[in-house]
Design a protein around this motif. Structure first.
Motif, PDB file in Angstrom:
ATOM      1  N   PRO A 156     -29.233 -15.472 -13.770  1.00  0.00           N
ATOM      2  CA  PRO A 156     -28.934 -15.669 -12.347  1.00  0.00           C
ATOM      3  C   PRO A 156     -27.879 -16.749 -12.157  1.00  0.00           C
ATOM      4  CG  PRO A 156     -31.306 -15.654 -12.744  1.00  0.00           C
ATOM      5  CD  PRO A 156     -30.641 -15.708 -14.093  1.00  0.00           C
ATOM      6  N   PRO A 157     -26.962 -16.580 -11.194  1.00  0.00           N
ATOM      7  CA  PRO A 157     -25.968 -17.619 -10.920  1.00  0.00           C
ATOM      8  C   PRO A 157     -26.655 -18.878 -10.401  1.00  0.00           C
ATOM      9  CG  PRO A 157     -25.452 -15.553  -9.755  1.00  0.00           C
ATOM     10  CD  PRO A 157     -26.817 -15.419 -10.319  1.00  0.00           C
ATOM     11  N   ALA A 158     -25.911 -19.973 -10.398  1.00  0.00           N
ATOM     12  CA  ALA A 158     -26.425 -21.215  -9.825  1.00  0.00           C
ATOM     13  C   ALA A 158     -26.761 -20.984  -8.351  1.00  0.00           C
ATOM     14  CB  ALA A 158     -25.386 -22.319  -9.977  1.00  0.00           C
ATOM     15  N   PRO A 159     -27.638 -21.805  -7.763  1.00  0.00           N
ATOM     16  CA  PRO A 159     -28.058 -21.586  -6.366  1.00  0.00           C
ATOM     17  C   PRO A 159     -26.889 -21.575  -5.394  1.00  0.00           C
ATOM     18  CG  PRO A 159     -29.462 -23.220  -7.451  1.00  0.00           C
ATOM     19  CD  PRO A 159     -28.323 -22.942  -8.388  1.00  0.00           C
ATOM     20  N   ILE A 160     -27.084 -20.869  -4.286  1.00  0.00           N
ATOM     21  CA  ILE A 160     -26.062 -20.819  -3.239  1.00  0.00           C
ATOM     22  C   ILE A 160     -25.935 -22.187  -2.589  1.00  0.00           C
ATOM     23  CG2 ILE A 160     -25.487 -19.798  -0.995  1.00  0.00           C
ATOM     24  CD1 ILE A 160     -26.853 -17.255  -1.859  1.00  0.00           C
ATOM     25  N   SER A 161     -24.717 -22.563  -2.294  1.00  0.00           N
ATOM     26  CA  SER A 161     -24.460 -23.856  -1.660  1.00  0.00           C
ATOM     27  C   SER A 161     -25.149 -23.931  -0.295  1.00  0.00           C
ATOM     28  CB  SER A 161     -22.952 -24.051  -1.477  1.00  0.00           C
ATOM     29  OG  SER A 161     -22.692 -25.142  -0.614  1.00  0.00           O
ATOM     30  N   PRO A 162     -25.743 -25.066   0.051  1.00  0.00           N
ATOM     31  CA  PRO A 162     -26.361 -25.209   1.378  1.00  0.00           C
ATOM     32  C   PRO A 162     -25.350 -25.126   2.508  1.00  0.00           C
ATOM     33  CG  PRO A 162     -26.332 -27.312   0.208  1.00  0.00           C
ATOM     34  CD  PRO A 162     -25.920 -26.270  -0.783  1.00  0.00           C
ATOM     35  N   ASP A 163     -24.055 -25.248   2.181  1.00  0.00           N
ATOM     36  CA  ASP A 163     -23.015 -25.166   3.213  1.00  0.00           C
ATOM     37  C   ASP A 163     -22.703 -23.725   3.618  1.00  0.00           C
ATOM     38  OD1 ASP A 163     -22.738 -27.929   3.207  1.00  0.00           O
ATOM     39  OD2 ASP A 163     -21.220 -27.890   1.626  1.00  0.00           O
ATOM     40  N   ALA A 164     -23.171 -22.751   2.851  1.00  0.00           N
ATOM     41  CA  ALA A 164     -22.922 -21.348   3.194  1.00  0.00           C
ATOM     42  C   ALA A 164     -23.746 -20.975   4.418  1.00  0.00           C
ATOM     43  CB  ALA A 164     -23.270 -20.443   2.016  1.00  0.00           C
ATOM     44  N   GLY A 165     -23.081 -20.419   5.441  1.00  0.00           N
ATOM     45  CA  GLY A 165     -23.770 -20.079   6.682  1.00  0.00           C
ATOM     46  C   GLY A 165     -24.554 -18.779   6.585  1.00  0.00           C
ATOM     47  N   PRO A 166     -25.294 -18.428   7.640  1.00  0.00           N
ATOM     48  CA  PRO A 166     -26.124 -17.210   7.626  1.00  0.00           C
ATOM     49  C   PRO A 166     -25.331 -15.926   7.383  1.00  0.00           C
ATOM     50  CG  PRO A 166     -26.727 -18.618   9.471  1.00  0.00           C
ATOM     51  CD  PRO A 166     -25.491 -19.202   8.872  1.00  0.00           C
ATOM     52  N   SER A 167     -24.162 -15.801   7.999  1.00  0.00           N
ATOM     53  CA  SER A 167     -23.351 -14.590   7.809  1.00  0.00           C
ATOM     54  C   SER A 167     -22.763 -14.542   6.403  1.00  0.00           C
ATOM     55  CB  SER A 167     -22.236 -14.523   8.856  1.00  0.00           C
ATOM     56  OG  SER A 167     -22.774 -14.349  10.149  1.00  0.00           O
ATOM     57  N   HIS A 168     -22.440 -15.696   5.856  1.00  0.00           N
ATOM     58  CA  HIS A 168     -21.924 -15.754   4.480  1.00  0.00           C
ATOM     59  C   HIS A 168     -23.012 -15.301   3.506  1.00  0.00           C
ATOM     60  CE1 HIS A 168     -19.404 -18.313   1.408  1.00  0.00           C
ATOM     61  NE2 HIS A 168     -19.649 -17.073   0.972  1.00  0.00           N
ATOM     62  N   ARG A 169     -24.227 -15.799   3.707  1.00  0.00           N
ATOM     63  CA  ARG A 169     -25.333 -15.418   2.838  1.00  0.00           C
ATOM     64  C   ARG A 169     -25.686 -13.938   2.988  1.00  0.00           C
ATOM     65  NH1 ARG A 169     -28.903 -19.442   0.889  1.00  0.00           N
ATOM     66  NH2 ARG A 169     -28.077 -21.540   1.162  1.00  0.00           N
ATOM     67  N   ALA A 170     -25.376 -13.363   4.150  1.00  0.00           N
ATOM     68  CA  ALA A 170     -25.730 -11.962   4.400  1.00  0.00           C
ATOM     69  C   ALA A 170     -25.109 -11.033   3.370  1.00  0.00           C
ATOM     70  CB  ALA A 170     -25.294 -11.556   5.810  1.00  0.00           C
ATOM     71  N   TRP A 171     -23.874 -11.344   2.919  1.00  0.00           N
ATOM     72  CA  TRP A 171     -23.271 -10.498   1.871  1.00  0.00           C
ATOM     73  C   TRP A 171     -23.386 -11.122   0.487  1.00  0.00           C
ATOM     74  CZ3 TRP A 171     -19.373 -12.399  -1.151  1.00  0.00           C
ATOM     75  CH2 TRP A 171     -18.523 -13.382  -0.635  1.00  0.00           C
ATOM     76  N   LEU A 172     -23.477 -12.447   0.429  1.00  0.00           N
ATOM     77  CA  LEU A 172     -23.503 -13.102  -0.869  1.00  0.00           C
ATOM     78  C   LEU A 172     -24.820 -12.851  -1.606  1.00  0.00           C
ATOM     79  CD1 LEU A 172     -21.981 -14.873  -2.832  1.00  0.00           C
ATOM     80  CD2 LEU A 172     -22.788 -16.888  -1.591  1.00  0.00           C
ATOM     81  N   GLU A 173     -25.932 -12.861  -0.892  1.00  0.00           N
ATOM     82  CA  GLU A 173     -27.227 -12.665  -1.551  1.00  0.00           C
ATOM     83  C   GLU A 173     -27.356 -11.288  -2.204  1.00  0.00           C
ATOM     84  OE1 GLU A 173     -29.967 -13.711   1.510  1.00  0.00           O
ATOM     85  OE2 GLU A 173     -29.781 -15.879   1.151  1.00  0.00           O
ATOM     86  N   PRO A 174     -27.024 -10.173  -1.506  1.00  0.00           N
ATOM     87  CA  PRO A 174     -27.103  -8.879  -2.203  1.00  0.00           C
ATOM     88  C   PRO A 174     -26.094  -8.728  -3.333  1.00  0.00           C
ATOM     89  CG  PRO A 174     -26.322  -8.594   0.064  1.00  0.00           C
ATOM     90  CD  PRO A 174     -26.787 -10.004  -0.060  1.00  0.00           C
ATOM     91  N   VAL A 175     -24.923  -9.362  -3.224  1.00  0.00           N
ATOM     92  CA  VAL A 175     -23.951  -9.313  -4.313  1.00  0.00           C
ATOM     93  C   VAL A 175     -24.505 -10.020  -5.544  1.00  0.00           C
ATOM     94  CG1 VAL A 175     -21.710 -10.218  -5.084  1.00  0.00           C
ATOM     95  CG2 VAL A 175     -21.887  -9.010  -2.904  1.00  0.00           C
ATOM     96  N   ARG A 176     -25.109 -11.174  -5.354  1.00  0.00           N
ATOM     97  CA  ARG A 176     -25.714 -11.899  -6.468  1.00  0.00           C
ATOM     98  C   ARG A 176     -26.855 -11.100  -7.084  1.00  0.00           C
ATOM     99  NH1 ARG A 176     -25.529 -17.744  -6.441  1.00  0.00           N
ATOM    100  NH2 ARG A 176     -27.800 -17.748  -6.655  1.00  0.00           N
ATOM    101  N   SER A 177     -27.642 -10.451  -6.241  1.00  0.00           N
ATOM    102  CA  SER A 177     -28.744  -9.635  -6.741  1.00  0.00           C
ATOM    103  C   SER A 177     -28.219  -8.470  -7.581  1.00  0.00           C
ATOM    104  CB  SER A 177     -29.577  -9.105  -5.567  1.00  0.00           C
ATOM    105  OG  SER A 177     -30.616  -8.267  -6.019  1.00  0.00           O
ATOM    106  N   THR A 178     -27.115  -7.866  -7.122  1.00  0.00           N
ATOM    107  CA  THR A 178     -26.505  -6.773  -7.882  1.00  0.00           C
ATOM    108  C   THR A 178     -26.019  -7.254  -9.241  1.00  0.00           C
ATOM    109  OG1 THR A 178     -25.811  -5.650  -5.848  1.00  0.00           O
ATOM    110  CG2 THR A 178     -24.665  -5.049  -7.881  1.00  0.00           C
ATOM    111  N   LEU A 179     -25.399  -8.424  -9.269  1.00  0.00           N
ATOM    112  CA  LEU A 179     -24.938  -8.985 -10.538  1.00  0.00           C
ATOM    113  C   LEU A 179     -26.113  -9.221 -11.479  1.00  0.00           C
ATOM    114  CD1 LEU A 179     -22.921 -10.333 -12.463  1.00  0.00           C
ATOM    115  CD2 LEU A 179     -23.207 -12.448 -11.146  1.00  0.00           C
ATOM    116  N   PHE A 180     -27.192  -9.789 -10.962  1.00  0.00           N
ATOM    117  CA  PHE A 180     -28.343 -10.122 -11.795  1.00  0.00           C
ATOM    118  C   PHE A 180     -28.966  -8.864 -12.409  1.00  0.00           C
ATOM    119  CE2 PHE A 180     -33.031 -11.293 -11.834  1.00  0.00           C
ATOM    120  CZ  PHE A 180     -32.957 -11.910 -13.065  1.00  0.00           C
TER     121      PHE A 180
END
Length: 293
Positions: free
Chosen positions: A21-45
């Motif tokens: 798994p990649p390092a944790p998502i930065s706390p500075d990432a907003g809700p809309s940023h996490r909306a696409w970043l979380e599934p992308v990270r899950s796909t990579l994993f």
């Protein structure tokens, strides 16, 4: 510069080990940023690919890809986002919409967004037919639920479309889950609650929804009494456990029938009836408990 070669899809499920798994998502990432970043990270994993694999397939350095996957630093341009996610086999159309919403959240101007998108030529994706059928079926109920909490049509459309785009990105995982309807509902509910007005203690605030009820619009002489009673009722609803509140909101605010709610929530009808029974009993207790002075 990114490679212009054809994308290579991830290995089929079951043929590759899970990547680290990649390092944790930065706390500075907003809700809309996490909306696409979380599934992308899950796909990579789940793909079993490594950062070195993404370097080879996208043409970008490990440092830049790592920053993108963490949501760290400046909001990423569409070119690198597209290159990395294309290497993962992520559908572009929903990703681009989510990326655009997050770019606005990051205070990027329309000219910057338009320029970024124009740098990459890509044909539209066709969503899976089961996905299309599912979202068309659920959209009316999801919209009514979101409107009860978010009040405006614009906010309602945004959160429903955001949910469906995330669901498209995660469709493989969602379709393989034990309960697709439950998976989708929990995703949708989380997006609604993320943007719901709240009291200082974190409890959802449904008071404004009172003014959309027929009792208030009837303009009868006792409407002030009805207003006070409804505010108390809606406050009681938001004190319920999640499933009880959802059943109550769908049935009493959204007007869904008892036959529709189990399918929307992904719960057996018998469980929904039991949850509704407990919700009614709890609300009655809450409404009849004197408020401490």
């Amino acid at each position: 510069m990114p490679s212009s070669g054809p994308a290579q899809p991830p290995s089929p499920p079951g043929t590759a080990k899970r990547g680290r798994p990649p390092a944790p998502i930065s706390p500075d990432a907003g809700p809309s940023h996490r909306a696409w970043l979380e599934p992308v990270r899950s796909t990579l994993f789940t793909s079993g690919l490594t950062l070195d694999d993404l370097v080879d397939r996208s043409g970008y350095s490990k440092t830049r890809i790592s920053e993108l996957l963490r949501g760290n630093g400046y909001y990423p341009a569409w070119e690198i986002t597209f290159s990395v996610t294309r290497a993962l086999g992520v559908p572009t159309q929903p990703l681009r919409r989510l990326w655009t919403a997050a770019a606005r959240e990051a205070r990027k101007g329309n000219d910057w967004i338009r320029h970024c998108i124009q740098q990459v030529a890509h044909d539209g994706d066709t969503p899976p037919l089961p996905y299309q059928a599912f979202t068309e079926t659920m959209q009316p109920a999801y919209s009514e639920y979101a409107r009860a909490f978010l009040l405006t049509d614009q906010r309602t459309r945004f959160v429903v479309h955001e949910t469906f785009d995330i669901l498209w990105l995660s469709w493989g995982e969602a379709a393989a889950s034990a309960n697709l309807n439950r998976y989708a509902w929990q995703l949708f509910r989380s997006r609604v609650m993320l943007r719901t007005p709240r009291y200082p203690d974190g409890q959802p605030d449904l008071r404004a929804a009172v003014f959309s009820t027929c009792e208030i619009h009837d303009n009868n002489p006792g409407h002030l009494v009805a207003l006070t009673e409804l505010i108390d009722l809606f406050d009681a609803l938001t004190c319920l456990p999640d499933d009880q509140m959802d059943v109550a909101v769908l049935q009493h605010l959204c007007g869904l029938s008892g036959h529709q709610i189990p399918d929307v929530l992904g719960m057996p009808p018998a469980i929904v009836r039991a949850v509704d029974h407990h919700a009614r009993a709890t609300v009655e207790v809450l409404l009849n408990t004197p408020t401490p002075e």
